[in-house]
Scaffold this motif. Structure first.
Motif, PDB file in Angstrom:
ATOM      1  N   VAL A   1       0.861  -1.181   0.000  1.00  0.00           N
ATOM      2  CA  VAL A   1       0.000   0.000   0.000  1.00  0.00           C
ATOM      3  C   VAL A   1       0.903   1.237   0.000  1.00  0.00           C
ATOM      4  CG1 VAL A   1      -1.834   1.221   1.218  1.00  0.00           C
ATOM      5  CG2 VAL A   1      -1.750  -1.276   1.278  1.00  0.00           C
ATOM      6  N   GLN A   2       0.639   2.165  -0.924  1.00  0.00           N
ATOM      7  CA  GLN A   2       1.491   3.330  -1.097  1.00  0.00           C
ATOM      8  C   GLN A   2       0.708   4.629  -0.918  1.00  0.00           C
ATOM      9  OE1 GLN A   2       2.936   1.559  -5.021  1.00  0.00           O
ATOM     10  NE2 GLN A   2       4.740   2.704  -4.369  1.00  0.00           N
ATOM     11  N   PHE A   3       1.412   5.645  -0.417  1.00  0.00           N
ATOM     12  CA  PHE A   3       0.814   6.950  -0.153  1.00  0.00           C
ATOM     13  C   PHE A   3       1.629   8.067  -0.790  1.00  0.00           C
ATOM     14  CE2 PHE A   3      -0.601   4.193   3.226  1.00  0.00           C
ATOM     15  CZ  PHE A   3      -1.923   4.549   3.409  1.00  0.00           C
ATOM     16  N   GLN A   4       0.992   9.234  -0.885  1.00  0.00           N
ATOM     17  CA  GLN A   4       1.670  10.456  -1.288  1.00  0.00           C
ATOM     18  C   GLN A   4       1.307  11.543  -0.278  1.00  0.00           C
ATOM     19  OE1 GLN A   4      -0.077  11.287  -5.117  1.00  0.00           O
ATOM     20  NE2 GLN A   4      -1.838  12.342  -4.215  1.00  0.00           N
ATOM     21  N   GLY A   5       2.165  12.535  -0.168  1.00  0.00           N
ATOM     22  CA  GLY A   5       1.870  13.655   0.714  1.00  0.00           C
ATOM     23  C   GLY A   5       3.093  14.109   1.476  1.00  0.00           C
ATOM     24  N   MET A   6       3.019  15.316   2.010  1.00  0.00           N
ATOM     25  CA  MET A   6       4.151  15.906   2.728  1.00  0.00           C
ATOM     26  C   MET A   6       3.763  16.416   4.108  1.00  0.00           C
ATOM     27  SD  MET A   6       6.888  15.598   0.917  1.00  0.00           S
ATOM     28  CE  MET A   6       8.003  16.823   1.599  1.00  0.00           C
ATOM     29  N   ALA A   7       2.567  16.083   4.582  1.00  0.00           N
ATOM     30  CA  ALA A   7       2.130  16.579   5.889  1.00  0.00           C
ATOM     31  C   ALA A   7       1.612  15.418   6.723  1.00  0.00           C
ATOM     32  CB  ALA A   7       1.054  17.648   5.729  1.00  0.00           C
ATOM     33  N   SER A   8       2.490  14.842   7.533  1.00  0.00           N
ATOM     34  CA  SER A   8       2.116  13.669   8.327  1.00  0.00           C
ATOM     35  C   SER A   8       1.465  14.031   9.649  1.00  0.00           C
ATOM     36  CB  SER A   8       3.355  12.807   8.596  1.00  0.00           C
ATOM     37  OG  SER A   8       4.328  13.562   9.300  1.00  0.00           O
TER      38      SER A   8
END
Length: 257
Positions: free
Chosen positions: A75-82
């Motif tokens: 399972v893969q994600f994108q984004g820069m705000a965890s």
């Protein structure tokens, strides 16, 4: 980084969620729908629900992925705000997103893999998840990722992908998916402030739910009807039901999407 994308929050990209404009190996979008460029945004917050669960309610005609019970999926994600991490779950529905059962939890440290001092930078964007070996098969199931962030606005994130589970008919019992910080009728989990057990009781004490899969087209396709102990199990007198000791069954094929 994907060109032209504002990576303000986080989103699932594989398996591709419904209508994701930035997803990987996405199926065709249903007629009358549009690509969604904003799946990185939450679907609600404490006190207000912006969108329905899954955000988009019309499934794709073909699956984003084909899996088997017991398989380890990526399972893969994108984004820069965890948002400092938080509580995440991965769940599956067999009734078009009405009932979700949890197949994997990433509590406390989603995207950050440990105490982050409320850092906003993700350190992990990929997870390997072992599907339960007893999952029933289904031509049309819904895989969901949900997340309550540790810091920032009290929000609820959810993406849903239409998938196929290759396998036999059956049932599976597990924890019910936790929904929090999503409108006035769900619990509010406050900011963690470094206390990563904040709100964790909602996840570890969630009641069990049983889901039923009709089987995929590689296997005998029987509709399962839970016995209510009355009459012919809720079917009409014209249906050919028989009891196998656990469920009433019928040889009538289950409907398509």
């Amino acid at each position: 980084m994907l060109a032209g994308l504002s990576l303000a929050h986080m989103a699932l990209i594989s398996p591709c969620p419904r209508y994701n404009a930035h997803g990987l190996d996405c199926p065709e979008i249903p007629e009358g729908e549009e690509p969604d460029w904003t799946l990185i945004k939450p679907i609600g917050k404490a006190g207000e629900a912006y969108n329905p669960l899954c955000k988009h309610t019309t499934p794709t005609k073909t699956p984003s992925a084909v899996w088997a019970p017991g398989q380890t999926i990526k399972v893969q994600f994108q984004g820069m705000a965890s948002h400092g991490g938080g509580h995440g779950e991965f769940s599956i529905s067999y009734d078009n997103a009405k009932t979700f059962v949890v197949v994997h939890q990433e509590l406390k440290y989603m995207f950050v893999d440990g105490p982050s001092l409320l850092s906003n930078k993700p350190t992990r964007l990929e997870y390997s998840i072992a599907l339960p070996e007893t999952l029933p098969g289904a031509n049309h199931a819904v895989f969901a990722w949900t997340w309550v962030n540790a810091s920032g606005n009290r929000e609820f994130y959810m993406n849903c992908a239409d998938v196929k589970i290759s396998g036999k008919p059956g049932s599976f019992t597990g924890r019910k998916m936790t929904v929090a910080n999503y409108g006035p009728d769900t619990p509010t989990i406050p900011e963690f402030y470094g206390y990563y057990n904040t709100g964790i009781s909602y996840y570890i004490n969630s009641r069990n739910v049983t889901v039923i899969g009709y089987g995929s087209d590689e296997f005998e396709d029987l509709t399962y009807v839970a016995s209510n102990g009355e009459g012919n199990g809720g079917g009409s007198s014209d249906d050919n039901y028989f009891y196998d000791g656990e469920f009433y069954r019928t040889s009538i094929m289950h409907p398509g999407p």
